[in-house]
Scaffold this motif. Structure first.
Motif, PDB file in Angstrom:
ATOM      1  N   ARG A   1       0.823  -1.211   0.000  1.00 23.88           N
ATOM      2  CA  ARG A   1       0.000   0.000   0.000  1.00 23.88           C
ATOM      3  C   ARG A   1       0.861   1.266   0.000  1.00 23.88           C
ATOM      4  NH1 ARG A   1      -3.048  -3.224   3.588  1.00 23.88           N
ATOM      5  NH2 ARG A   1      -2.054  -2.247   5.406  1.00 23.88           N
ATOM      6  N   ALA A   2       1.943   1.247   0.769  1.00 26.46           N
ATOM      7  CA  ALA A   2       2.824   2.417   0.809  1.00 26.46           C
ATOM      8  C   ALA A   2       3.490   2.637  -0.544  1.00 26.46           C
ATOM      9  CB  ALA A   2       3.875   2.227   1.905  1.00 26.46           C
ATOM     10  N   LEU A   3       3.951   1.556  -1.165  1.00 19.59           N
ATOM     11  CA  LEU A   3       4.589   1.666  -2.479  1.00 19.59           C
ATOM     12  C   LEU A   3       3.594   2.156  -3.518  1.00 19.59           C
ATOM     13  CD1 LEU A   3       6.886   1.237  -4.482  1.00 19.59           C
ATOM     14  CD2 LEU A   3       6.271  -1.202  -4.546  1.00 19.59           C
ATOM     15  N   ALA A   4       2.389   1.611  -3.496  1.00 22.38           N
ATOM     16  CA  ALA A   4       1.361   2.026  -4.454  1.00 22.38           C
ATOM     17  C   ALA A   4       1.058   3.509  -4.320  1.00 22.38           C
ATOM     18  CB  ALA A   4       0.091   1.200  -4.256  1.00 22.38           C
ATOM     19  N   ALA A   5       1.051   4.021  -3.103  1.00 23.65           N
ATOM     20  CA  ALA A   5       0.777   5.442  -2.888  1.00 23.65           C
ATOM     21  C   ALA A   5       1.867   6.307  -3.513  1.00 23.65           C
ATOM     22  CB  ALA A   5       0.658   5.734  -1.395  1.00 23.65           C
TER      23      ALA A   5
ATOM     24  N   LEU B   1       5.102   9.023 -14.382  1.00 18.94           N
ATOM     25  CA  LEU B   1       4.765   7.672 -14.810  1.00 18.94           C
ATOM     26  C   LEU B   1       3.374   7.673 -15.438  1.00 18.94           C
ATOM     27  CD1 LEU B   1       5.923   5.577 -11.689  1.00 18.94           C
ATOM     28  CD2 LEU B   1       7.135   5.798 -13.870  1.00 18.94           C
ATOM     29  N   GLU B   2       3.129   6.660 -16.263  1.00 16.05           N
ATOM     30  CA  GLU B   2       1.792   6.472 -16.823  1.00 16.05           C
ATOM     31  C   GLU B   2       1.189   5.222 -16.190  1.00 16.05           C
ATOM     32  OE1 GLU B   2       1.839   6.425 -21.067  1.00 16.05           O
ATOM     33  OE2 GLU B   2       2.407   8.538 -21.232  1.00 16.05           O
ATOM     34  N   ILE B   3       0.345   5.447 -15.196  1.00 16.64           N
ATOM     35  CA  ILE B   3      -0.221   4.344 -14.410  1.00 16.64           C
ATOM     36  C   ILE B   3      -1.734   4.509 -14.337  1.00 16.64           C
ATOM     37  CG2 ILE B   3      -0.377   3.341 -12.093  1.00 16.64           C
ATOM     38  CD1 ILE B   3       2.535   4.062 -11.670  1.00 16.64           C
ATOM     39  N   GLU B   4      -2.442   3.449 -14.681  1.00 18.05           N
ATOM     40  CA  GLU B   4      -3.894   3.453 -14.510  1.00 18.05           C
ATOM     41  C   GLU B   4      -4.299   2.795 -13.197  1.00 18.05           C
ATOM     42  OE1 GLU B   4      -5.706   1.628 -17.880  1.00 18.05           O
ATOM     43  OE2 GLU B   4      -5.008   3.166 -19.293  1.00 18.05           O
ATOM     44  N   ASP B   5      -3.540   1.810 -12.764  1.00 20.04           N
ATOM     45  CA  ASP B   5      -3.851   1.064 -11.549  1.00 20.04           C
ATOM     46  C   ASP B   5      -2.588   0.994 -10.693  1.00 20.04           C
ATOM     47  OD1 ASP B   5      -4.338  -0.849  -9.586  1.00 20.04           O
ATOM     48  OD2 ASP B   5      -5.626  -2.061 -10.865  1.00 20.04           O
ATOM     49  N   ALA B   6      -2.529   1.808  -9.645  1.00 23.89           N
ATOM     50  CA  ALA B   6      -1.326   1.861  -8.811  1.00 23.89           C
ATOM     51  C   ALA B   6      -1.068   0.546  -8.085  1.00 23.89           C
ATOM     52  CB  ALA B   6      -1.437   3.002  -7.801  1.00 23.89           C
TER      53      ALA B   6
ATOM     54  N   ALA C   1       2.385  -1.469  -8.397  1.00 24.19           N
ATOM     55  CA  ALA C   1       3.190  -1.853  -7.234  1.00 24.19           C
ATOM     56  C   ALA C   1       3.514  -3.343  -7.260  1.00 24.19           C
ATOM     57  CB  ALA C   1       2.451  -1.487  -5.949  1.00 24.19           C
ATOM     58  N   ARG C   2       2.555  -4.156  -7.677  1.00 20.88           N
ATOM     59  CA  ARG C   2       2.823  -5.599  -7.803  1.00 20.88           C
ATOM     60  C   ARG C   2       3.895  -5.853  -8.846  1.00 20.88           C
ATOM     61  NH1 ARG C   2      -2.830  -5.908  -7.043  1.00 20.88           N
ATOM     62  NH2 ARG C   2      -3.225  -5.977  -9.283  1.00 20.88           N
ATOM     63  N   HIS C   3       3.833  -5.125  -9.962  1.00 22.27           N
ATOM     64  CA  HIS C   3       4.845  -5.299 -11.008  1.00 22.27           C
ATOM     65  C   HIS C   3       6.219  -4.830 -10.523  1.00 22.27           C
ATOM     66  CE1 HIS C   3       1.612  -5.336 -14.410  1.00 22.27           C
ATOM     67  NE2 HIS C   3       1.800  -6.525 -13.865  1.00 22.27           N
ATOM     68  N   PHE C   4       6.250  -3.738  -9.764  1.00 21.32           N
ATOM     69  CA  PHE C   4       7.536  -3.270  -9.236  1.00 21.32           C
ATOM     70  C   PHE C   4       8.174  -4.358  -8.373  1.00 21.32           C
ATOM     71  CE2 PHE C   4      10.300  -1.337  -6.129  1.00 21.32           C
ATOM     72  CZ  PHE C   4      11.026  -0.411  -6.863  1.00 21.32           C
ATOM     73  N   THR C   5       7.400  -4.916  -7.477  1.00 18.76           N
ATOM     74  CA  THR C   5       7.931  -5.965  -6.597  1.00 18.76           C
ATOM     75  C   THR C   5       8.390  -7.173  -7.402  1.00 18.76           C
ATOM     76  OG1 THR C   5       6.422  -5.252  -4.841  1.00 18.76           O
ATOM     77  CG2 THR C   5       7.405  -7.433  -4.615  1.00 18.76           C
ATOM     78  N   ALA C   6       7.583  -7.578  -8.376  1.00 18.18           N
ATOM     79  CA  ALA C   6       7.927  -8.756  -9.180  1.00 18.18           C
ATOM     80  C   ALA C   6       9.197  -8.535  -9.991  1.00 18.18           C
ATOM     81  CB  ALA C   6       6.767  -9.102 -10.111  1.00 18.18           C
TER      82      ALA C   6
ATOM     83  N   GLY D   1       6.973   4.014 -17.740  1.00 14.33           N
ATOM     84  CA  GLY D   1       7.630   5.292 -17.934  1.00 14.33           C
ATOM     85  C   GLY D   1       6.818   6.227 -18.827  1.00 14.33           C
ATOM     86  N   LYS D   2       6.994   7.508 -18.598  1.00  8.03           N
ATOM     87  CA  LYS D   2       6.280   8.499 -19.385  1.00  8.03           C
ATOM     88  C   LYS D   2       6.729   8.421 -20.839  1.00  8.03           C
ATOM     89  CE  LYS D   2       3.366  11.973 -19.455  1.00  8.03           C
ATOM     90  NZ  LYS D   2       1.951  11.802 -19.069  1.00  8.03           N
ATOM     91  N   ARG D   3       5.765   8.264 -21.746  1.00  4.08           N
ATOM     92  CA  ARG D   3       6.075   8.171 -23.168  1.00  4.08           C
ATOM     93  C   ARG D   3       5.917   9.530 -23.828  1.00  4.08           C
ATOM     94  NH1 ARG D   3       3.814   3.836 -21.176  1.00  4.08           N
ATOM     95  NH2 ARG D   3       4.551   1.751 -21.737  1.00  4.08           N
TER      96      ARG D   3
END
Length: 219
Positions: A147-151, A162-167, A171-176, A214-216
């Motif tokens: 939750r902290a990372l997603a925020a 960043l271009e993020i629709e679902d934080a 966050a799950r992808h960052f960890t993975a 990343g921002k395109r």
């Protein structure tokens, strides 16, 4: 002074708190060294240098003590990770450098972190016998850090970095991508990795993450 005096009661609470801490530290050390099944309450009392009566006055049984060890260790590890996220992701500067610095800090190889990772392995190995404790660990640890990372990632998206629709998904992808490769390769810290290898895995993961989010620039 009588037992009813405030100073006496305060001293008693301090002694009780000190003994509880000694019990938790002893239990954690023995659980990690000998495993849950082989660790006995007698051994914990001896390690903590308290009587069995004192031990049972704080914890009714070994299950309750194991839960307390998991809860307190996980809460402290989570506090440290969230503080690292705030430190590295909360400021300004090059985004790739900040994400990489956080990833490296997350995978720190200091003794306290390695010990907590060993406890995580014990929790996983005992999850079938203690599903409630495993769930408590997930809620206090991975889910709270997530939750902290997603925020932070959502804030980066709001700022146009960043271009993020679902934080949550990001966050799950960052960890993975960033932390899981080193954690899995080291068997959650059981097999220490060279720092250069950790750095390379983190850098590769961050680059992959930025290719996803990343921002395109417009063409």
């Amino acid at each position: 002074m009588s037992e009813g005096d405030p100073a006496t009661r305060s001293a008693g609470r301090r002694r009780s708190a000190a003994k509880r801490l000694a019990i938790l530290q002893a239990a954690r050390a023995l659980f990690l060294r000998d495993g849950y099944v082989r660790t006995t309450m007698d051994a914990i009392a001896a390690e903590a240098r308290v009587s069995k009566r004192t031990l049972y006055s704080h914890f009714a049984d070994k299950d309750q003590l194991f839960r307390a060890v998991v809860e307190e260790s996980t809460a402290e590890a989570t506090r440290q990770l969230i503080a690292l996220a705030d430190q590295y992701l909360g400021g300004t500067g090059d985004l790739e450098q900040r994400l990489s610095a956080f990833g490296r800090a997350w995978l720190s190889t200091d003794a306290d972190w390695r010990e907590h990772q060993s406890l995580v392995l014990l929790i996983v190995s005992e999850a079938r016998h203690f599903p409630a404790i495993a769930q408590t660990w997930r809620e206090l640890g991975p889910q709270a850090v997530h939750r902290a990372l997603a925020a932070h990632l959502a804030r980066f998206a709001e700022g146009g970095l960043l271009e993020i629709e679902d934080a949550d998904e990001a966050a799950r992808h960052f960890t993975a991508l960033v932390t899981n490769p080193a954690s899995l390769r080291s068997l959650f810290g059981a097999i220490p990795l060279e720092q250069a290898e950790v750095d390379a895995l983190v850098a590769s993961g961050v680059r992959a993450f930025l290719r996803l989010y990343g921002k395109r620039t417009a063409r």
